[in-house]
Each structure stands twice: as structure tokens, then as C-alpha cells.
Enzyme design. Structure first.
Site, PDB file in Angstrom:
ATOM      1  N   ASP A   1       0.821  -1.222   0.000  1.00  0.00           N
ATOM      2  CA  ASP A   1       0.000   0.000   0.000  1.00  0.00           C
ATOM      3  C   ASP A   1       0.852   1.269   0.000  1.00  0.00           C
ATOM      4  OD1 ASP A   1       1.096  -0.038   2.471  1.00  0.00           O
ATOM      5  OD2 ASP A   1      -0.780   0.164   3.592  1.00  0.00           O
TER       6      ASP A   1
ATOM      7  N   LYS B   1      13.417  42.768 -10.276  1.00  0.00           N
ATOM      8  CA  LYS B   1      12.113  42.537 -10.938  1.00  0.00           C
ATOM      9  C   LYS B   1      11.079  43.450 -10.318  1.00  0.00           C
ATOM     10  CE  LYS B   1      12.411  38.151  -9.985  1.00  0.00           C
ATOM     11  NZ  LYS B   1      12.125  36.742  -9.751  1.00  0.00           N
TER      12      LYS B   1
ATOM     13  N   GLU C   1       3.196   2.188   2.047  1.00  0.00           N
ATOM     14  CA  GLU C   1       3.827   2.595   3.312  1.00  0.00           C
ATOM     15  C   GLU C   1       5.328   2.337   3.223  1.00  0.00           C
ATOM     16  OE1 GLU C   1       2.372   0.668   6.797  1.00  0.00           O
ATOM     17  OE2 GLU C   1       0.404   1.615   6.673  1.00  0.00           O
TER      18      GLU C   1
ATOM     19  N   ARG D   1      11.653  26.770   1.012  1.00  0.00           N
ATOM     20  CA  ARG D   1      11.148  28.069   0.539  1.00  0.00           C
ATOM     21  C   ARG D   1       9.926  28.525   1.333  1.00  0.00           C
ATOM     22  NH1 ARG D   1      11.233  26.799  -5.781  1.00  0.00           N
ATOM     23  NH2 ARG D   1      11.038  24.690  -4.940  1.00  0.00           N
ATOM     24  N   GLN D   2       9.327  27.603   2.093  1.00  0.00           N
ATOM     25  CA  GLN D   2       8.203  28.004   2.962  1.00  0.00           C
ATOM     26  C   GLN D   2       8.754  28.307   4.353  1.00  0.00           C
ATOM     27  OE1 GLN D   2       4.542  25.703   2.579  1.00  0.00           O
ATOM     28  NE2 GLN D   2       5.472  24.546   0.919  1.00  0.00           N
TER      29      GLN D   2
ATOM     30  N   ASP E   1      13.894  25.808 -10.202  1.00  0.00           N
ATOM     31  CA  ASP E   1      12.705  24.953 -10.134  1.00  0.00           C
ATOM     32  C   ASP E   1      12.072  24.928 -11.533  1.00  0.00           C
ATOM     33  OD1 ASP E   1      10.383  23.647  -9.501  1.00  0.00           O
ATOM     34  OD2 ASP E   1       9.952  24.797  -7.698  1.00  0.00           O
ATOM     35  N   SER E   2      11.165  25.851 -11.821  1.00  0.00           N
ATOM     36  CA  SER E   2      10.579  25.891 -13.170  1.00  0.00           C
ATOM     37  C   SER E   2      11.561  26.491 -14.178  1.00  0.00           C
ATOM     38  CB  SER E   2       9.317  26.748 -13.147  1.00  0.00           C
ATOM     39  OG  SER E   2       9.657  28.104 -12.909  1.00  0.00           O
TER      40      SER E   2
ATOM     41  N   GLY F   1      11.950  29.691 -14.556  1.00  0.00           N
ATOM     42  CA  GLY F   1      11.465  31.021 -14.931  1.00  0.00           C
ATOM     43  C   GLY F   1      12.398  32.136 -14.471  1.00  0.00           C
TER      44      GLY F   1
ATOM     45  N   ARG G   1       6.916  45.125 -10.717  1.00  0.00           N
ATOM     46  CA  ARG G   1       5.635  45.350 -11.378  1.00  0.00           C
ATOM     47  C   ARG G   1       5.188  46.742 -10.979  1.00  0.00           C
ATOM     48  NH1 ARG G   1       3.583  40.382 -13.245  1.00  0.00           N
ATOM     49  NH2 ARG G   1       4.402  38.740 -11.935  1.00  0.00           N
TER      50      ARG G   1
HETATM   51  C1  R5P Z   1      13.653  31.873  -4.806  1.00  0.00           C
HETATM   52  O1  R5P Z   1      13.694  32.596  -3.825  1.00  0.00           O
HETATM   53  C2  R5P Z   1      14.727  30.911  -5.144  1.00  0.00           C
HETATM   54  O2  R5P Z   1      15.979  31.385  -4.735  1.00  0.00           O
HETATM   55  C3  R5P Z   1      14.747  30.631  -6.647  1.00  0.00           C
HETATM   56  O3  R5P Z   1      15.069  31.835  -7.337  1.00  0.00           O
HETATM   57  C4  R5P Z   1      13.414  30.124  -7.128  1.00  0.00           C
HETATM   58  O4  R5P Z   1      12.964  29.089  -6.304  1.00  0.00           O
HETATM   59  C5  R5P Z   1      13.526  29.620  -8.551  1.00  0.00           C
HETATM   60  O5  R5P Z   1      12.291  29.146  -8.961  1.00  0.00           O
HETATM   61  P1  R5P Z   1      11.925  29.050 -10.510  1.00  0.00           P
HETATM   62  O6  R5P Z   1      13.030  28.313 -11.192  1.00  0.00           O
HETATM   63  O7  R5P Z   1      10.609  28.297 -10.531  1.00  0.00           O
HETATM   64  O8  R5P Z   1      11.768  30.445 -11.031  1.00  0.00           O
END
Ligand code: R5P
Length: 311
Positions: A34, A191, A36, A93-94, A221-222, A224, A193
Site C-alpha cells: 500500500d 524585478k 507505506e 522556501r516556505q 525549479d521551473s 522562470g 511590477r
Molecule cells: C527563490 O527565492 C529561489 O531562490 C529561486 O530563485 C526560485 O525558487 C527559482 O524558482 P523558478 O526556477 O521556478 O523560477
């Protein structure tokens, strides 16, 4: 001293054990029907100084659970001291309330690791240094900067280097790397806005024209953050942009994004086991982190200085 491994990054655990000239502890970390997690240690660990190597990377919750259960098994088997070695510490990150009624999950994970029975923690480039304070047990935060600086210097061929932080939050990390690169100049991608809903504007603080830029960050991560920063630097006249990232999370289509980006090269360490796609991507290169972690483990076991690794 013993080195035990969960399943999240076995090649790294083997490389660390290899550095220390030790076999991995004979144990099985497997699943019941299952799903575990079940852990069984097949050798005596009574009175031993045990280091459990487990990155809490994707699948984060499964890998975290494996770590907790490994620690529990060791504690019940009377290990003398248990160190949770999390080359990549997921949930980092949290680390603060990002809004009303949101959790501080990094603190919860720190509590879970401590409650499971860890006596110490060893991590690499924690997203924020303050996470060390989430633990009430000794926590060593290693920096990948010396590994990166050595790689950069071995390939720089006297180029006009400029270290760049992809956001304002990463300036301390970028400055530390610049110091190791003979005090290379620093630039920052800011960055903004103008108003909610308007598109993001990237302002470069610093003159990057004709420079070989080294973008540095802890996590991709992504992709971006990094790819947008690389584009902004090239638009501003940079000669080239190479990125150094400690943790290659590379989720979703990040590898494709990097491949199609303005980046000349992305260099990551193997705190997270790189996917086959990442290994095969011509623009991505992996530098090994095992010697740094192995040396830190040796020093912790010998009770000698870890910080002097970074002098
Ligand atoms: C953010 O504070 C981290 O240092 C990275 O810049 C962030 O986690 C990168 O995430 P992603 O690749 O999704 O833009």
C-alpha cells in the site's frame, strides 16, 4: 561512523561513502503493497555515529517520510548519534508566512526531523540561513560556493567576469561568490511590477555590457527566474550568461526551458539526482558535491572544524 542512505539520491550517497572509504550501511528502505515506507537495518548500529543521506526532493513527501523512518529505525537500534544529511532540504522556501493563514512548513519539517530522533542536521545551501534556527539541534549549512568558484576559475580564461544575482534576495550569496572570484564586480536583476496586473519589468543594476555574466542562485525549479534573468542580461549587452545553481529541482518543462534559453550553460550540483533528461541536455553540466559533503561528515565525526572548509 556509518553512512546510511534513503532512496532519493543513491548515487550521491554512494559517492559520499566512497569519499570516506566506507561501505553504505546494509539496510533496505522499501514499500509495502500500500506504499507505506518500511526500513530494515541489516547490521548492528548500536553505539555508532550514523549519517543518513536523503535529499527531500521530488517526490518530496515520500522522501521526507523515508528520512523520518530511517531516523526512527536508527534510534530504536541504539545508534549513538544520528545526523540527518539533507543535501537538498525540501520545503525550505516556505520559511515564513507568505500571507494570512499560511503555514511555515520549513519549521514543521524541522520539528518532524528533530522529533524523529535526529541529533544533528547537515544541509547544503539552505534557502535561507535562518532555517538553521528552526532546529534546536546543531545544524551545519554547507556552501557550494567553493565548488562553483573552482569550476568557474578553471574555465574562465581571463574573461571579464561579473557575478549576477537574479533577484534582490540573492545578493548575499552572489557577493560571497564574487569574493571568491578575485572580487569580481556584482550586478543585480531587479524585478518590478509597476502595478498589480501589469507585466514584470526587469531592471539591471550594474553595467553588464561586454561582460561574461555568472548568474548564481540556490534553486532552479521551473527555470522562470533564471531564464528571464539571462534574457534580460543579454538584452542589456552581456557577452554571455552562464548560471551556477546548487539545487537542480528542474520540475515540469524546466530542462526544455533552459535548453531554449539565452543561457550559454547551466551548471548544477548533484544534491538532487539529475534526471536522464537533465543529464543529456547539452546546456546542462553537473559538478559533484560528494567531496564537500564527505569532508564535512569526516570533520563532524572527528570533531574538527567544518567552517574552516570555507576559509
Ligand atoms: C527563490 O527565492 C529561489 O531562490 C529561486 O530563485 C526560485 O525558487 C527559482 O524558482 P523558478 O526556477 O521556478 O523560477
Amino acid at each position: 561512523m556509518k553512512i546510511m542512505a534513503g532512496n532519493s539520491n543513491l548515487p550521491l550517497a554512494r559517492a559520499i561513502a566512497g569519499y570516506l572509504e566506507l561501505p553504505l550501511t546494509d539496510a533496505s528502505v522499501r514499500r509495502f503493497a500500500d506504499e507505506e515506507v518500511f526500513v530494515e537495518i541489516h547490521e548492528n548500529v548500536r553505539g555508532e555515529d550514523v549519517f543518513v543521506v536523503q535529499s527531500t526532493s521530488f517526490p518530496t513527501n515520500d522522501n521526507l517520510m523515508e528520512l523520518l523512518i530511517c531516523i526512527d529505525a536508527l534510534r530504536r537500534a541504539s545508534a549513538k548519534r544520528i545526523t540527518a544529511v539533507t543535501p537538498y532540504f525540501g520545503y525550505a522556501r516556505q520559511d515564513r508566512k507568505s500571507g494570512s493563514r499560511t503555514p511555515i512548513s520549513a519549521k514543521l519539517v524541522a520539528n518532524l526531523i528533530t522529533t524523529a530522533g535526529a541529533d544533528r542536521v547537515l544541509a547544503v545551501d539552505l534557502h535561507a540561513g535562518q532555517i538553521q534556527g528552526f532546529f534546536d539541534i546543531p545544524t551545519d549549512n554547507l556552501y557550494a560556493a567553493p565548488v562553483m568558484a573552482a569550476d568557474i576559475l578553471s574555465r574562465s580564461n581571463g574573461q571579464d567576469l561579473m557575478v549576477v544575482s537574479p533577484d534582490v534576495g540573492g545578493v548575499v550569496r552572489a557577493r560571497a561568490l564574487a569574493k571568491r572570484l578575485d572580487n569580481a564586480p556584482l550586478a543585480i536583476v531587479d524585478k518590478r511590477r509597476d502595478k498589480p496586473g501589469s507585466s514584470e519589468v526587469m531592471n539591471i543594476i550594474g553595467d553588464v555590457k561586454g561582460r561574461s555574466c555568472i548568474l548564481i542562485d540556490d534553486i532552479i525549479d521551473s527555470g522562470g527566474t533564471l531564464c528571464n534573468a539571462a534574457q534580460a542580461l543579454m538584452d542589456d549587452g552581456a557577452a554571455s550568461v552562464t548560471a551556477y545553481l546548487t539545487h537542480g529541482v528542474l520540475s515540469g518543462s524546466a530542462v526544455e526551458r533552459v535548453s531554449a534559453s539565452a543561457l550559454k550553460e547551466l551548471v548544477i550540483t548533484d544534491t538532487i539526482q539529475p534526471s536522464d533528461l537533465a543529464e543529456q541536455a547539452p546546456k546542462i553540466r553537473v559538478v559533484p558535491i560528494a567531496p564537500l559533503i564527505g569532508e564535512a561528515i569526516r570533520r563532524i565525526a572527528d570533531e574538527s572544524s567544518v567552517s574552516s572548509l570555507f576559509d
